[in-house]
Each structure stands twice: as structure tokens, then as C-alpha cells.
Design an enzyme around this catalytic site. Structure first.
Site, PDB file in Angstrom:
ATOM      1  N   TYR A  30     102.326  32.805 -59.378  1.00 43.09           N
ATOM      2  CA  TYR A  30     103.546  33.477 -58.928  1.00 43.09           C
ATOM      3  C   TYR A  30     103.964  34.600 -59.884  1.00 43.09           C
ATOM      4  O   TYR A  30     104.792  35.427 -59.517  1.00 43.09           O
ATOM      5  CB  TYR A  30     104.708  32.487 -58.794  1.00 43.09           C
ATOM      6  CG  TYR A  30     104.485  31.342 -57.843  1.00 43.09           C
ATOM      7  CD1 TYR A  30     103.442  31.348 -56.924  1.00 43.09           C
ATOM      8  CD2 TYR A  30     105.324  30.231 -57.879  1.00 43.09           C
ATOM      9  CE1 TYR A  30     103.247  30.281 -56.062  1.00 43.09           C
ATOM     10  CE2 TYR A  30     105.135  29.155 -57.020  1.00 43.09           C
ATOM     11  CZ  TYR A  30     104.083  29.185 -56.117  1.00 43.09           C
ATOM     12  OH  TYR A  30     103.894  28.115 -55.275  1.00 43.09           O
ATOM     13  N   HIS A  66      96.510  23.967 -58.853  1.00 42.67           N
ATOM     14  CA  HIS A  66      97.126  24.661 -57.720  1.00 42.67           C
ATOM     15  C   HIS A  66      96.354  24.492 -56.415  1.00 42.67           C
ATOM     16  O   HIS A  66      96.947  24.421 -55.340  1.00 42.67           O
ATOM     17  CB  HIS A  66      97.300  26.148 -58.033  1.00 42.67           C
ATOM     18  CG  HIS A  66      98.386  26.794 -57.257  1.00 42.67           C
ATOM     19  ND1 HIS A  66      99.066  27.910 -57.698  1.00 42.67           N
ATOM     20  CD2 HIS A  66      98.940  26.503 -56.057  1.00 42.67           C
ATOM     21  CE1 HIS A  66      99.972  28.262 -56.806  1.00 42.67           C
ATOM     22  NE2 HIS A  66      99.912  27.440 -55.801  1.00 42.67           N
TER      23      HIS A  66
END
Length: 269
Positions: free
Chosen positions: A57, A118
Site C-alpha cells: 500500500y 500478503h
């Protein structure tokens, strides 16, 4: 707030906030980082203490800065971040360590409450090798809990079989139209708490109408009905909103319960 006890014994707020567009120009996922902590500060003022970010992010530092600016103790917060499942971060032990240390530095913290892989990749043995490095950080107290994201049964079962420290969380896509019931059930059956990302996304008009009808019985919005459904079935939710009013509504889930019939209707959406 209600809490879920992870298999490590630590407690995680069952409602958190996603952050993948916070602190970015035009609130765009790929937008440049502008460091704006306004919406994070609003969320903290409303009572949010669980925030979900990731190396991918690019805004871990924004989340860390918002926590510093809040004036509250670091221990008041539950921070989740994630290690990308790419060669840059998984190639060897040094690559994994680089990722963890980068997250710690960006968040400006000495520990991270929950650290996730992730997403999985094809080589399951490599995933275990990465996991073993994360286990070492748990034993050092740097990572309080570790888990996975976007793992299906194949990857999760292999990791469960080959890990010393079991994954505490499996964060998966879950929303009307894609509840992901099978992997959520498998995770729960194996003591891994499922967490829904994007819980309020891709909701069709037809689904919104059905959810709104249920909401009229409780003076709740369709979004609140979705979130209540998830937490009643043991799923952590991390809705994201840039709107202070909706941020507040997403926390107001503990003054009603759904009937079995309503849950059946929601499950079928």
C-alpha cells in the site's frame, strides 16, 4: 467493541479499518503518498484502534504517523501489515528480514501486532521458508502474531502441516456475491480466524435492496447488515471509508442480532 482471541492468546478488535487509499492523492490506490492523516485521525477519534496496512500500500508511514499524532499509547492500537509474496521479499531470509524491518521503520514502532504474508505463490516450500523467518520474529516478540492473506485451502493446509507457529488469521475477500464460505469454514475449523477484506465492495443493487429490507427491522443500513452478518459468523471485518459518518456507522454493530432466517437470506445473496 468486541474482540476475537487469536490462537496466540492475544485479542484483536473484530472491527478494524482498511487503509489502502489513505494518505494518497485523490484517495487512489496508486496515488502518490501525500501524508494526509485526517481520515485516520477521524477514525481514531471515533474509536477505531485496529488498522490494516501493507508494504504494497506504500502508506505504512502514514498509519504510523497518525498513531503518533493521536497522542495515545502504542499499546492502545492493533496494527496489521503485510509482506508481499514477491521475490524481492521472499527470495531468502535476508529478503524477508528486509521487509519486516522496513515495516517496523515505516510504522515507527518496535513491534507489529499482526503480520501477514500478503498472497501465496506456487512454491509451497518457499512459503514455509518465509514463514520460518516470521516465526523467529514472533519468538523475539517483534511480531505478536503472524498470518496469511488470500490463502486457499491448498496453501493454508500445507502451511498448517509444516509450521511451528500456526497462522493466526487468514484475510480473504468476502462480500455479497463472493462470501468465500468454503475457505472461511476451513479456516475456522483449523483455529485460523478469517478476516474479510473489501466487505462492502461489489454489492449489487439487488443485494442492496434485500439488505436494506432487513435493515429496516433494526434501523440499520445495508452496509451495517453485511458487517453484522460477518461478525456473527466469526469473521473479522476491516471496512474502509473516507467519510466520517460512514466510519461511525461501521462501528455501530453491537446493538442488534440477525435471525437465522435473515442470515440464510444474506448467505444466499
Amino acid at each position: 467493541m468486541e474482540f476475537v482471541t487469536l490462537n496466540t492468546g492475544i485479542q484483536l478488535p473484530i472491527i478494524g479499518s482498511g487503509t489502502n487509499t489513505f494518505g494518497k492523492v485523490d484517495r487512489a490506490y496508486m496515488g502518490a503518498i501525500n501524508g494526509d492523516t485526517t481520515e485516520l485521525q477521524e477514525a481514531i477519534a471515533l474509536g477505531y484502534r485496529h488498522f490494516d496496512t501493507a508494504i504494497a500500500y506504500r502508506n505504512e508511514a502514514v498509519v504510523g504517523q497518525a498513531i503518533k499524532e493521536s497522542g495515545l499509547e502504542r499499546s492502545e492500537f492493533f496494527i496489521t501489515s503485510k509482506l508481499p509474496g514477491t521475490k524481492e521479499y521472499t527470495a531468502d531470509k535476508a529478503a524477508v528480514q528486509k521487509g519486516v524491518e522496513a515495516s517496523l521503520q515505516a510504522l515507527d514502532t518496535t513491534y507489529i501486532d499482526l503480520y501477514l504474508v500478503h498472497h501465496p505463490w506456487e512454491n509451497l516450500e518457499e512459503i514455509v521458508s518465509v514463514w520460518q523467518v516470521l516465526e523467529e520474529y514472533v519468538e523475539q516478540g517483534v511480531l505478536k502474531a503472524i498470518g496469511v492473506s488470500n490463502f486457499e485451502e491448498k496453501e493454508l493446509s500445507y502451511l498448517l502441516e509444516h509450521s511451528r507457529i500456526k497462522p493466526a488469521v487468514n484475510q480473504v475477500e468476502s462480500h455479497p456475491g463472493k462470501w468465500n464460505d468454503a475457505i472461511i469454514a476451513y479456516s475456522l475449523d483449523n483455529g485460523v480466524i478469517p478476516e474479510a477484506w473489501g466487505p462492502l465492495t461489489r454489492v449489487s443493487q439487488e443485494a442492496q435492496a434485500a439488505l436494506t429490507e432487513i435493515g429496516t427491522h433494526y434501523d440499520k443500513t445495508w452496509a451495517q447488515i453485511i458487517l453484522r452478518y460477518q461478525i456473527e459468523r466469526g469473521v473479522i471485518v476491516i471496512p474502509k471509508s473516507h467519510n466520517k459518518k460512514r466510519q461511525a456507522l461501521n462501528l455501530e454493530l453491537f446493538d442488534f442480532s440477525l435471525t437465522d432466517s435473515e442470515k440464510a437470506t444474506i448467505q444466499a445473496l
